[in-house]
Design a protein around this motif. Structure first.
Motif, PDB file in Angstrom:
ATOM      1  N   MET A  22      -9.265   6.357   8.138  1.00 41.88           N
ATOM      2  CA  MET A  22      -8.073   5.641   8.557  1.00 41.88           C
ATOM      3  C   MET A  22      -7.096   5.433   7.404  1.00 41.88           C
ATOM      4  N   PHE A  23      -7.607   5.271   6.194  1.00 39.73           N
ATOM      5  CA  PHE A  23      -6.723   5.125   5.042  1.00 39.73           C
ATOM      6  C   PHE A  23      -5.931   6.403   4.812  1.00 39.73           C
ATOM      7  N   GLY A  24      -6.591   7.545   4.952  1.00 42.41           N
ATOM      8  CA  GLY A  24      -5.879   8.820   4.842  1.00 42.41           C
ATOM      9  C   GLY A  24      -4.837   8.978   5.928  1.00 42.41           C
ATOM     10  N   ARG A  25      -5.170   8.585   7.141  1.00 40.53           N
ATOM     11  CA  ARG A  25      -4.198   8.706   8.233  1.00 40.53           C
ATOM     12  C   ARG A  25      -3.036   7.746   8.058  1.00 40.53           C
ATOM     13  N   CYS A  26      -3.309   6.569   7.506  1.00 41.58           N
ATOM     14  CA  CYS A  26      -2.250   5.592   7.262  1.00 41.58           C
ATOM     15  C   CYS A  26      -1.213   6.142   6.298  1.00 41.58           C
ATOM     16  N   LEU A  27      -1.665   6.880   5.292  1.00 41.81           N
ATOM     17  CA  LEU A  27      -0.760   7.396   4.271  1.00 41.81           C
ATOM     18  C   LEU A  27       0.125   8.528   4.775  1.00 41.81           C
ATOM     19  N   THR A  28      -0.354   9.276   5.763  1.00 45.54           N
ATOM     20  CA  THR A  28       0.354  10.515   6.128  1.00 45.54           C
ATOM     21  C   THR A  28       0.842  10.578   7.571  1.00 45.54           C
ATOM     22  N   SER A  29       0.545   9.590   8.400  1.00 40.94           N
ATOM     23  CA  SER A  29       0.893   9.702   9.819  1.00 40.94           C
ATOM     24  C   SER A  29       2.399   9.835  10.026  1.00 40.94           C
ATOM     25  N   VAL A  81       0.565  -8.304  17.219  1.00 40.78           N
ATOM     26  CA  VAL A  81      -0.573  -8.550  18.115  1.00 40.78           C
ATOM     27  C   VAL A  81      -1.411  -7.284  18.260  1.00 40.78           C
ATOM     28  N   TYR A  82      -0.743  -6.150  18.405  1.00 42.61           N
ATOM     29  CA  TYR A  82      -1.421  -4.850  18.533  1.00 42.61           C
ATOM     30  C   TYR A  82      -2.282  -4.577  17.301  1.00 42.61           C
ATOM     31  N   CYS A  83      -1.756  -4.877  16.101  1.00 42.63           N
ATOM     32  CA  CYS A  83      -2.487  -4.622  14.867  1.00 42.63           C
ATOM     33  C   CYS A  83      -3.696  -5.546  14.741  1.00 42.63           C
ATOM     34  N   VAL A  84      -3.557  -6.807  15.166  1.00 43.52           N
ATOM     35  CA  VAL A  84      -4.680  -7.743  15.091  1.00 43.52           C
ATOM     36  C   VAL A  84      -5.821  -7.272  15.989  1.00 43.52           C
ATOM     37  N   PHE A  85      -5.505  -6.887  17.210  1.00 49.24           N
ATOM     38  CA  PHE A  85      -6.553  -6.396  18.109  1.00 49.24           C
ATOM     39  C   PHE A  85      -7.122  -5.060  17.630  1.00 49.24           C
ATOM     40  N   SER A  86      -6.286  -4.217  16.992  1.00 47.48           N
ATOM     41  CA  SER A  86      -6.789  -2.964  16.430  1.00 47.48           C
ATOM     42  C   SER A  86      -7.777  -3.240  15.312  1.00 47.48           C
ATOM     43  N   PHE A  87      -7.446  -4.226  14.475  1.00 41.72           N
ATOM     44  CA  PHE A  87      -8.359  -4.624  13.400  1.00 41.72           C
ATOM     45  C   PHE A  87      -9.692  -5.088  13.981  1.00 41.72           C
ATOM     46  N   HIS A  88      -9.626  -5.918  15.018  1.00 38.89           N
ATOM     47  CA  HIS A  88     -10.852  -6.422  15.651  1.00 38.89           C
ATOM     48  C   HIS A  88     -11.657  -5.282  16.257  1.00 38.89           C
ATOM     49  N   ASP A  89     -10.987  -4.365  16.947  1.00 32.88           N
ATOM     50  CA  ASP A  89     -11.671  -3.255  17.607  1.00 32.88           C
ATOM     51  C   ASP A  89     -12.387  -2.372  16.594  1.00 32.88           C
ATOM     52  N   MET A  90     -11.711  -2.065  15.474  1.00 30.55           N
ATOM     53  CA  MET A  90     -12.316  -1.198  14.463  1.00 30.55           C
ATOM     54  C   MET A  90     -13.456  -1.897  13.747  1.00 30.55           C
ATOM     55  N   ALA A  91     -13.280  -3.200  13.453  1.00 32.16           N
ATOM     56  CA  ALA A  91     -14.352  -3.957  12.794  1.00 32.16           C
ATOM     57  C   ALA A  91     -15.578  -4.044  13.699  1.00 32.16           C
ATOM     58  N   TYR A  92     -15.361  -4.283  14.985  1.00 37.43           N
ATOM     59  CA  TYR A  92     -16.474  -4.347  15.930  1.00 37.43           C
ATOM     60  C   TYR A  92     -17.200  -3.000  16.006  1.00 37.43           C
ATOM     61  N   THR A  93     -16.435  -1.913  16.061  1.00 32.90           N
ATOM     62  CA  THR A  93     -17.035  -0.578  16.133  1.00 32.90           C
ATOM     63  C   THR A  93     -17.907  -0.306  14.917  1.00 32.90           C
ATOM     64  N   ALA A 119       4.296   1.110  14.857  1.00 35.94           N
ATOM     65  CA  ALA A 119       3.017   0.598  15.337  1.00 35.94           C
ATOM     66  C   ALA A 119       1.866   1.462  14.843  1.00 35.94           C
ATOM     67  N   MET A 120       2.071   2.787  14.807  1.00 36.04           N
ATOM     68  CA  MET A 120       1.019   3.685  14.351  1.00 36.04           C
ATOM     69  C   MET A 120       0.691   3.436  12.882  1.00 36.04           C
ATOM     70  N   THR A 121       1.724   3.231  12.066  1.00 39.84           N
ATOM     71  CA  THR A 121       1.486   2.971  10.649  1.00 39.84           C
ATOM     72  C   THR A 121       0.742   1.648  10.456  1.00 39.84           C
ATOM     73  N   GLY A 122       1.203   0.597  11.144  1.00 38.24           N
ATOM     74  CA  GLY A 122       0.531  -0.692  11.042  1.00 38.24           C
ATOM     75  C   GLY A 122      -0.896  -0.634  11.542  1.00 38.24           C
ATOM     76  N   MET A 123      -1.103   0.027  12.673  1.00 33.36           N
ATOM     77  CA  MET A 123      -2.444   0.149  13.229  1.00 33.36           C
ATOM     78  C   MET A 123      -3.363   0.899  12.277  1.00 33.36           C
ATOM     79  N   SER A 124      -2.866   1.994  11.690  1.00 30.06           N
ATOM     80  CA  SER A 124      -3.692   2.777  10.772  1.00 30.06           C
ATOM     81  C   SER A 124      -4.076   1.952   9.551  1.00 30.06           C
ATOM     82  N   PHE A 125      -3.136   1.135   9.059  1.00 30.01           N
ATOM     83  CA  PHE A 125      -3.438   0.299   7.902  1.00 30.01           C
ATOM     84  C   PHE A 125      -4.532  -0.712   8.235  1.00 30.01           C
ATOM     85  N   PHE A 126      -4.396  -1.389   9.380  1.00 34.99           N
ATOM     86  CA  PHE A 126      -5.399  -2.378   9.757  1.00 34.99           C
ATOM     87  C   PHE A 126      -6.742  -1.717  10.055  1.00 34.99           C
TER      88      PHE A 126
END
Length: 415
Positions: free
Chosen positions: A31-38, A230-242, A349-356
């Motif tokens: 995800m860090f790689g995708r955050c940098l280049t998306s 809000v989207y980024c917070v739930f994305s963070f939760h979803d990835m942490a749970y996974t 949103a994609m950049t923020g989501m990838s970062f979280f």
């Protein structure tokens, strides 16, 4: 599902409790790689076309996914996952491509097919990883310890994925380019985010005056920014749970885990993916019509909290009872997620989501490793602390869906 065992076999963790710490950084590297280049891949798709970006992304899957399965050191695993994320710019261009190959009346169906393909991947991927990892141990009559798959125990599931990606890559020969069909206006002031936001929800009315806004003005658009947060917070939760789920399920019971094998976890994730696919296709549209996207997300977040609190107590179960309860809990937890937020495709949103999603696996791995060292603590001992913190994030996301933080667009007010 095999990441826990892969980190164990790479012998980078000095203690069993430290496996989650190192596994988190492997999960975060993609995800860090995708955050940098998306964003760069999105610009490239607009400049040179959708097809070259898609082809290059699939080629990167073939190469770096194969190398990941051949990893013999911890840093090789991190490097291959990072490069896979950085060089794989498929998601944005594929959503744009799905829109461009269809007539306007079929655009919602095109986007739903992209989500359906993701759901199918959630079924097949965990099953491959769970059943094909460590083949020399699971299928000694077929794979000997001295064979290639015996020396590289996690190569077989990665190879199967790469072979499938190679077949898809060959099929791209017949894939038509769509960029030339959509000319850009001469004023050049239409922002990428405004265009993509329109493509996300074809029913949403976007004023013509908004099409000339600059990117700077997007940050002053509080309804947009509040929904992205809000989207980024739930994305963070979803990835942490996974990340936590697989580590917790496969860790030893004396550390608060379930001592499940990779195939058990793969089976659970596959069942969860199948239920999620059915839910998205048949149940979620009806729920949205009745409750709307915001209320349905709020109700889902409220229901998720007690389910997560129940997870640590599954360690008292065993045998078929444990499998049944674990499958049911995983299915309910994933199907209660805020599905409407997952459709966001604009660049911001994609950049923020990838970062979280990049910091979530690393953070979850660190917390998981720390929690396993405090099995006899007074306040939320062991993995109870992990799921408590997950619930804190879920609660934060729930609070942010209410006013005055979340600004509701007028069309949702009327509905």
């Amino acid at each position: 599902p095999f990441l826990y065992f892969m980190i164990r076999d790479l012998h980078v963790a000095k203690r069993t409790e430290d496996i989650g710490f190192y596994a988190g950084f492997v999960g975060a590297s993609f995800m860090f790689g995708r955050c940098l280049t998306s964003t760069l891949w999105g610009i490239a798709a607009d400049r040179i076309g959708r097809k070259p970006v898609v082809v290059f992304g699939i080629l990167s899957v073939v190469i770096f996914n194969t190398l990941f399965g051949l990893s013999v050191t911890y840093w090789m695993a991190i490097a291959t996952r990072f490069l896979l994320g950085a060089l794989n710019g498929l998601l944005g261009p594929m959503k744009a491509y799905a829109i461009e190959v269809c007539r306007p009346e079929h655009e919602p169906l095109a986007l739903s097919l992209v989500s359906t393909a993701w759901g199918i991947g959630l079924i097949i991927g965990p099953a491959l990883g769970g059943y094909l990892a460590l083949p020399a141990e699971k299928y000694p009559n077929i794979f000997s310890p001295d064979s290639l798959f015996g020396r590289f125990p996690y190569f077989l599931p990665c190879l199967c994925t790469s072979v499938f990606a190679a077949i898809v890559l060959i099929s791209c020969i017949w894939m038509p380019e769509t960029l030339h069909k959509h000319k850009v206006s001469d004023d050049g002031n239409q922002s990428v985010e405004a265009l993509e936001a329109h493509l996300i929800d074809p029913k949403e009315e976007v004023g013509q005056s908004n099409s000339s806004n600059t990117k700077k003005s997007l940050f002053k658009n509080w309804p947009l920014m509040s929904s992205i947060i809000v989207y980024c917070v739930f994305s963070f939760h979803d990835m942490a749970y996974t990340e936590v789920f697989s580590l917790w399920a496969e860790s030893d019971r004396k550390y608060g885990g379930l001592s499940l094998s990779s195939e058990d976890v793969g089976q659970t994730l596959a069942i969860t993916g199948a239920s999620l696919l059915v839910y998205q296709l048949f149940m979620y549209p009806s729920i949205i019509k009745v409750l709307g996207p915001i209320k349905s997300s709020q109700i889902a977040a409220v229901l998720c909290i007690p389910i997560l609190f129940a997870y640590p107590y599954m360690t008292y179960l065993s045998g078929p009872g444990l499998s049944i309860v674990l499958n049911i809990a995983s299915v309910i937890k994933n199907n209660l997620g805020p599905q409407n937020q997952r459709g966001a495709a604009n660049g911001l949103a994609m950049t923020g989501m990838s970062f979280f999603k990049a910091i979530a696996p690393a953070g979850a791995g660190i917390v998981f490793s720390w929690a396993q060292k405090r099995q006899h603590a007074f306040f939320f001992p062991g993995d109870q602390m992990v799921f408590f913190l997950l619930n804190i994030i879920e609660l934060l996301g729930l609070v942010l869906t209410f006013r005055p933080f979340l600004a509701v667009p007028e069309q949702y007010e009327r509905n």
